[in-house]
Design a protein around this motif. Structure first.
Motif, short mmCIF file in Angstrom:
data_model
loop_
_atom_site.label_atom_id
_atom_site.label_comp_id
_atom_site.label_asym_id
_atom_site.label_seq_id
_atom_site.Cartn_x
_atom_site.Cartn_y
_atom_site.Cartn_z
N GLN A 18 1.65 -8.33 -8.58
CA GLN A 18 1.79 -7.22 -7.36
C GLN A 18 0.48 -6.29 -7.19
O GLN A 18 0.28 -6.24 -6.10
CB GLN A 18 2.79 -6.24 -8.00
CG GLN A 18 4.10 -6.71 -8.08
CD GLN A 18 5.25 -5.82 -8.92
OE1 GLN A 18 4.64 -5.06 -9.66
NE2 GLN A 18 6.63 -6.15 -8.70
N ASN A 61 -1.30 -8.68 -4.57
CA ASN A 61 -0.66 -8.60 -3.18
C ASN A 61 -1.21 -7.44 -2.62
O ASN A 61 -1.38 -7.13 -1.33
CB ASN A 61 0.86 -8.78 -3.45
CG ASN A 61 1.38 -9.95 -3.66
OD1 ASN A 61 0.59 -11.10 -3.47
ND2 ASN A 61 2.53 -10.20 -4.30
N GLU A 62 -1.11 -5.97 -3.39
CA GLU A 62 -1.50 -4.90 -2.70
C GLU A 62 -3.06 -4.98 -2.28
O GLU A 62 -3.49 -4.49 -1.16
CB GLU A 62 -1.69 -3.75 -3.62
CG GLU A 62 -1.98 -2.44 -3.37
CD GLU A 62 -1.28 -1.99 -1.75
OE1 GLU A 62 -2.09 -1.38 -1.25
OE2 GLU A 62 -0.21 -2.25 -1.39
N LYS A 63 -3.89 -5.51 -3.27
CA LYS A 63 -5.35 -5.66 -2.84
C LYS A 63 -5.55 -6.50 -1.49
O LYS A 63 -6.50 -6.33 -0.82
CB LYS A 63 -6.32 -6.14 -4.12
CG LYS A 63 -6.42 -4.99 -5.12
CD LYS A 63 -7.22 -5.38 -6.24
CE LYS A 63 -7.05 -4.28 -7.29
NZ LYS A 63 -7.58 -3.18 -7.08
N GLN A 64 -4.67 -7.67 -1.52
CA GLN A 64 -4.86 -8.63 -0.56
C GLN A 64 -4.45 -7.79 0.86
O GLN A 64 -5.01 -8.19 1.78
CB GLN A 64 -3.92 -9.75 -0.68
CG GLN A 64 -4.58 -10.87 -1.71
CD GLN A 64 -3.67 -12.07 -1.90
OE1 GLN A 64 -2.46 -11.67 -2.03
NE2 GLN A 64 -4.42 -12.97 -2.10
N ARG A 65 -3.40 -6.96 0.45
CA ARG A 65 -3.10 -6.28 1.75
C ARG A 65 -4.27 -5.38 2.13
O ARG A 65 -4.49 -5.23 3.55
CB ARG A 65 -1.82 -5.46 1.70
CG ARG A 65 -1.19 -4.62 2.53
CD ARG A 65 -0.33 -3.52 2.27
NE ARG A 65 -0.82 -2.41 1.59
CZ ARG A 65 -1.58 -1.55 1.99
NH1 ARG A 65 -1.96 -1.51 3.20
NH2 ARG A 65 -2.21 -0.58 1.13
N GLN A 66 -4.72 -4.62 1.39
CA GLN A 66 -5.86 -3.66 1.65
C GLN A 66 -7.06 -4.58 2.32
O GLN A 66 -7.55 -4.16 3.31
CB GLN A 66 -6.23 -3.22 0.38
CG GLN A 66 -5.60 -2.18 -0.03
CD GLN A 66 -5.79 -1.43 -1.70
OE1 GLN A 66 -7.17 -1.56 -1.94
NE2 GLN A 66 -5.19 -0.91 -2.28
N GLY A 123 -6.88 -7.35 4.10
CA GLY A 123 -6.67 -7.54 5.67
C GLY A 123 -7.01 -6.25 6.58
O GLY A 123 -6.94 -6.68 7.48
N GLU A 124 -6.94 -5.21 6.02
CA GLU A 124 -7.30 -4.01 6.90
C GLU A 124 -8.37 -3.55 6.63
O GLU A 124 -8.78 -2.60 7.38
CB GLU A 124 -6.18 -3.03 6.33
CG GLU A 124 -4.63 -3.38 6.56
CD GLU A 124 -3.72 -2.20 6.15
OE1 GLU A 124 -4.15 -1.23 5.56
OE2 GLU A 124 -2.52 -2.55 6.26
N GLU A 125 -9.31 -4.11 5.76
CA GLU A 125 -10.68 -3.47 5.48
C GLU A 125 -11.64 -4.13 6.43
O GLU A 125 -12.01 -5.24 6.78
CB GLU A 125 -11.14 -3.80 4.25
CG GLU A 125 -12.44 -3.33 3.57
CD GLU A 125 -12.22 -1.85 3.58
OE1 GLU A 125 -13.03 -1.06 4.36
OE2 GLU A 125 -11.30 -1.06 3.03
N SER A 141 -14.78 -4.94 1.35
CA SER A 141 -14.06 -6.15 1.24
C SER A 141 -14.54 -7.22 0.24
O SER A 141 -13.88 -7.61 -0.68
CB SER A 141 -14.41 -7.15 2.50
OG SER A 141 -13.67 -6.26 3.64
#
Length: 104
Positions: free
Chosen positions: A53, A56-61, A63-65, A71
């Protein structure tokens, strides 16, 4: 909590810390150690889910960074979490070897 286990900060679980060779423990001590390990081992999948989890949160971040340095840091953190998951799976699977040694 048994003296046969020590908390590993990185993995977030207690790991075996045996002071003598396995065959030097009585069958009763071996059974006690194995029972405690089974309890700890049973919590490993939940720990892995927690780490997934976080990944997944870091991957979400990620994607927006737009900041390159941030990054890179997120990629580093994801790799570190993945390494912990890998080590936890190794410990989880190790039980088969220990159990076989006891029953021989």
């Amino acid at each position: 909590m048994s003296a046969h286990f020590v908390y590993d900060e990185r993995l977030g679980i207690r790991l075996p810390h045996l002071e003598k060779a396995w065959d030097m423990y009585t069958k009763e001590e071996q059974a006690e150690i194995l029972l405690e390990w089974e309890t700890i081992r049973g919590k490993i999948p939940d720990r892995i889910i927690e780490l997934e989890q976080q990944i997944n949160e870091k991957q979400r971040q990620l994607g927006e960074e737009s900041d390159f340095n941030r990054s890179c840091m997120l990629n580093f953190e994801i790799a570190a979490l993945a390494s912990i998951i890998n080590d936890l799976w190794i410990w989880y699977r190790m039980n088969q070897t220990v159990t076989n040694r006891i029953h021989q």
